[in-house]
Structure formats: structure tokens, C-alpha cells
Design a protein around this motif. Structure first.
Motif, mmCIF file in Angstrom:
data_model
loop_
_atom_site.group_PDB
_atom_site.id
_atom_site.type_symbol
_atom_site.label_atom_id
_atom_site.label_comp_id
_atom_site.label_asym_id
_atom_site.label_seq_id
_atom_site.Cartn_x
_atom_site.Cartn_y
_atom_site.Cartn_z
ATOM 1 N N LEU A 129 0.833 -1.206 0.000
ATOM 2 C CA LEU A 129 0.000 0.000 0.000
ATOM 3 C C LEU A 129 0.866 1.255 0.000
ATOM 4 C CD1 LEU A 129 -2.788 -1.056 2.533
ATOM 5 C CD2 LEU A 129 -3.161 -0.430 0.150
ATOM 6 N N ALA A 130 1.974 1.204 0.743
ATOM 7 C CA ALA A 130 2.903 2.347 0.800
ATOM 8 C C ALA A 130 3.538 2.592 -0.573
ATOM 9 C CB ALA A 130 3.976 2.096 1.849
ATOM 10 N N LEU A 131 3.909 1.499 -1.275
ATOM 11 C CA LEU A 131 4.497 1.622 -2.613
ATOM 12 C C LEU A 131 3.511 2.240 -3.598
ATOM 13 C CD1 LEU A 131 6.327 -1.834 -2.949
ATOM 14 C CD2 LEU A 131 7.417 0.418 -2.716
ATOM 15 N N LEU A 132 2.262 1.731 -3.561
ATOM 16 C CA LEU A 132 1.230 2.244 -4.470
ATOM 17 C C LEU A 132 0.921 3.708 -4.184
ATOM 18 C CD1 LEU A 132 -1.174 -0.841 -4.440
ATOM 19 C CD2 LEU A 132 0.187 -0.042 -6.378
ATOM 20 N N ALA A 133 0.874 4.053 -2.893
ATOM 21 C CA ALA A 133 0.576 5.432 -2.507
ATOM 22 C C ALA A 133 1.653 6.383 -3.016
ATOM 23 C CB ALA A 133 0.465 5.533 -0.987
ATOM 24 N N GLU A 134 2.926 5.941 -2.915
ATOM 25 C CA GLU A 134 4.043 6.778 -3.359
ATOM 26 C C GLU A 134 3.999 6.992 -4.864
ATOM 27 O OE1 GLU A 134 8.924 6.869 -3.094
ATOM 28 O OE2 GLU A 134 7.799 5.373 -1.951
ATOM 29 N N GLU A 135 3.702 5.910 -5.612
ATOM 30 C CA GLU A 135 3.660 5.991 -7.076
ATOM 31 C C GLU A 135 2.486 6.839 -7.569
ATOM 32 O OE1 GLU A 135 5.576 4.864 -9.598
ATOM 33 O OE2 GLU A 135 7.114 4.165 -8.212
#
Length: 451
Positions: A129-135
Motif C-alpha cells: 500500500l505504501a508503494l502504491l501510494a508513493e507511485e
């Protein structure tokens, strides 16, 4: 005008004792507590300065509360700040895609770039979720369904808060007259229904005194009191420590005092059985002073009231002091939000099925509401007050028996009103998962040294 106590003058002026103390401090007059006495000249001067005012209750309907919430959202948009996307733990890739209005294929491509291959219905970890949020330039906040619901109605404007009745827990040693005291206050005969005159369960009762309500909790050996404190769901505002004048301080008395101190609850002492020939109230005062409860007449801050529950002596004085301590705390709650509170007791009734006695902390519980209590949920088919009368709803500090749960919840569990059966299932699943994780704990490998 003779010397007058602060709480008496505050009552006369129709203001709170706390407000009067603040006014005195502004005038450069230092006082110890609401029981301190004022000189007649000072009292007359205050009477000239303060005009009695009827405190108006400002209430805002739930529709207006929602409008204010929408206004705050607009303000966020105007300032350019993005509102965090709230998701529950274990949300699937498809559910998250639908929530942020993106095609699932976009999320799958992003994760593939980081070496993560996920199916469309696979759950997303917090790292993913953190990766998707950053992207995607989003701010994601992982919260359980329960946490999100509990935050509804928190804070808000002061106008939403209304005064609520104090919740008083009556504690003391076995056979010192706790239930007899409540029986005398309620003018009903509860003691005769108890085996051997000793309380077998917790009773929660609400009484009216001088157009004000007070909720009392009777505890058996304080197990539920400890349970509620351990779960962080303590709803008690005032603890009344009952000590028999002929018996003095006993082990459970000390235990009761320790429980109240641990929960940071103000205490009043009721010295009971003063009608007995061998009653010795001064001995009780001395023993309690050694435990740190120094009477106000001895220069301390603890209110002592000598009573006889059997003869109903000085009960008015006790109730007056309870209301006084409650006024000093300025107890308030928001009745316009969803119902939330604590299970006081529960049992399996032959005719009605699972029955839970609950105490409302905030919001309003209504007949027909879907509630979750611990790992149990159901629809409130009927609500009954402490007199056994059917009621349509329960407001803050009111105890009611709830019929309609799927099973018997544990005493001390928090309950929460939800909008849908699906949400109730989600919350119970989350609670069961947390409970299993606590029981399992971290897995520790066995080493040769252990052997």
C-alpha cells in the motif's frame, strides 16, 4: 450573611463550583476546594459581580453535524491538501482500485515493477500500500473498520456536547452494605433476590434526584471493574467506597481504593451502619487517613458522609455530594453520534436468549440498531431499562438490557453501533484475528541450549 461554602454559593448563583473557584482566583483569593468556606463580605461581593444565569444547552442536530463535516472537507480541498485514503487491513487489490477509482491493471503493473506479482483479489500488505501510494501520489491511512467508526463523532464542536449523568461505582468489603445502600436509594428490594445477601452479578441502575439523574454500578468483588480498566473502557466517573462503621477497613476496602486510584477516579467515602451501637466512625477515618484518604474536616480533600443504608439516614447528603463532585468534573458527551459503550453484565435468558446489560458512553443506542460487542454481534430487537420497562432508545450514561445478540458477550467488552451486517461481520473478524494473534504470540524456536 454568614460564612458559606463555595459549592453552596455556586448553587445559589446557578454556576459551577469550578467557575466560582476560577473567579475567586482572578480576584486574588486562593481556596483549596469546593468545600472551602468564604467570608460573608467576600460572598456578598461575588453575589454583586455575578448575575445568576440559566445555562442554556446548545444542541446541534445530526444533520447539521454532517453539514459541518462537509464544510471541513471543502476547506481541505481549498487549501490544496489531499484527504488521506482510509483502508482497512487486508484490503484486496480490486477493492483498493475501486476505492481510488483506478483500473486494477494499473496497480498490478506498478507492483510488477517492484517485483511483486499479485492476483486481482489478493490482499495488499501495508508495504504494498505504501508503494502504491508513493507511485500514485496518494496518502494512505490503514485503519480497522472499528477504529474508523470510533473516530466518528470524536471531538467536534463544543456545541455538540451535552451534560450527562455521572456514573458512580459503589465498592467496598463484603457485607459492608453496598447493595443495601443502592436498595435504599432505589426504594426497591434488590438484596432479597441475591443468594445469602451477597451480590452475585453486577447491577446498573439509574435514579432521579432533584431533577437530575445518577447512574450507579454495584460490583461483586470488583472483577468487572478491573476488567473494564484493563480493556481501557472505564466508564466510571466517581467511586463511592462503602466502609462499615462497626468493622473498619478490610482487605477488599484497600483493593477498592487501589482500583479507583489506578483508574484515576475521584473517591467519596460512605461510612455505613452508623446506627449500630458499636459503630466507630472516627476509627474508620483514622484507618482511611493512613491509606491517603484524609477527610476534609481534617484538612484533606476526601469527602466523608456518615450514613445508615438500613434506616436511610443521610442519604440525601451522600447524593448531594455525588452531584457536587460530578459538577466539578463537568461531565459531557455527544448524544448525536452512533452509540458506543461497555458491556456491564451478560447472561443467557431462557425466554429471551442472550441478554447484555450495557452502559452508553456516547451517542444513542436505538431499538433496531446493529451492534457489535466483543466478538458477538446482532440487532437490538428490544431495550429494557433497569426497572424492566421497554424503552425505544438509550442516551449517554444510561444502562439498558439489550436483547437480540447472537451469543453472550463477555463483561467489560466495548460495544459499537454499526450501519450494516457486513460491517458487523468485518469488525468481529478483526477482533477475533487480534485475539488469536495475542494468544499465539511470537513463535520462538527451540535451541540446543534450551534442550
Amino acid at each position: 450573611m454568614d460564612n458559606v461554602r463555595i459549592f453552596e454559593l455556586a448553587k445559589k448563583l446557578n454556576i459551577t463550583s469550578q467557575k466560582l473557584i476560577s473567579l475567586l482566583e482572578e480576584m486574588g483569593i486562593s481556596v483549596r476546594s469546593h468545600m472551602s468556606s468564604l467570608d460573608s463580605k467576600v460572598a456578598e461581593e461575588i453575589c454583586r459581580k455575578v448575575k445568576p444565569k440559566a445555562q442554556e444547552k446548545a444542541t446541534i442536530p445530526r444533520s447539521q453535524e454532517k453539514a459541518q463535516s462537509r464544510t471541513s472537507e471543502v476547506t481541505l480541498a481549498e487549501t490544496g491538501r489531499k484527504k488521506p485514503v482510509q483502508v482497512s487491513p487486508g484490503i484486496s487489490l480490486k477493492e483498493f482500485a475501486d476505492l481510488i477509482k483506478k483500473p486494477p491493471s494499473t496497480l498490478i503493473k506498478i507492483l510488477l515493477g517492484y517485483g511483486e506479482m499479485l492476483a486481482i483479489n489478493a490482499p495488499l500488505s501495508e508495504e504494498m500500500l505504501a508503494l502504491l501510494a508513493e507511485e500514485l501520489g496518494l496518502e494512505v491511512e490503514v485503519k480497522t473498520v472499528e477504529e474508523s467508526l470510533l473516530e466518528e463523532g470524536e471531538g467536534g464542536t463544543p456545541e455538540l456536547l451535552e451534560s450527562r449523568p455521572p456514573v458512580v461505582t459503589v465498592m467496598g468489603h463484603v457485607d459492608h452494605g453496598k447493595t443495601t445502600l443502592l436498595d435504599a436509594i432505589r426504594h426497591t428490594d434488590v438484596v432479597k433476590t441475591e443468594a445469602g445477601g451477597i451480590t452475585q452479578h453486577i447491577g446498573a441502575y439509574q435514579i432521579s434526584y432533584r431533577d437530575r439523574k445518577i447512574t450507579f454500578i454495584d460490583t461483586p468483588g470488583h472483577e468487572a471493574f478491573t476488567s473494564m480498566r484493563a480493556r481501557g473502557a472505564m466508564v466510571t466517573d466517581i467511586a463511592v467506597i462503602v466502609v462499615a462503621a462497626d468493622d473498619g477497613v478490610k482487605p477488599q476496602t484497600v483493593e477498592a481504593i487501589n482500583h479507583a486510584r489506578a483508574a484515576n477516579v475521584p473517591m467519596l467515602v460512605a461510612i455505613n451502619k452508623i446506627d449500630l451501637p458499636n459503630a466507630n466512625p472516627e476509627k474508620v477515618r483514622k484507618e482511611l487517613s493512613e491509606l491517603g484518604l484524609v477527610p476534609e474536616e481534617w484538612g484533606g480533600e476526601t469527602i466523608f458522609v456518615e450514613i445508615s443504608a438500613k434506616n436511610k439516614t443521610n442519604l440525601d447528603d451522600l447524593l448531594e455530594m455525588i452531584l457536587l463532585v460530578a459538577d466539578m468534573q463537568e461531565l459531557k458527551a455527544n448524544p448525536h453520534t452512533r452509540g458506543n459503550g461497555v458491556v456491564i453484565e451478560s447472561r443467557l435468558d431462557k425466554g429471551r436468549g442472550p441478554v447484555a446489560t450495557v452502559l452508553i458512553k456516547k451517542g444513542t443506542l436505538k431499538t433496531g440498531d446493529i451492534i457489535v460487542a466483543g466478538d458477538v454481534h446482532g440487532r437490538a430487537r428490544a431495550l429494557f431499562n433497569d426497572r424492566g420497562k421497554r424503552v425505544k432508545q438509550a442516551t449517554p450514561s444510561q444502562p439498558v438490557a439489550v436483547v437480540g445478540l447472537s451469543a453472550v458477550p463477555s463483561a467489560g467488552e466495548e460495544f459499537l453501533v454499526v450501519d450494516e451486517e457486513k460491517t458487523a461481520h468485518q469488525i468481529t473478524a478483526e477482533r477475533i484475528a487480534r485475539q488469536r494473534a495475542r494468544i499465539a504470540g511470537p513463535v520462538r524456536r527451540l535451541t540446543l541450549d534450551d534442550l
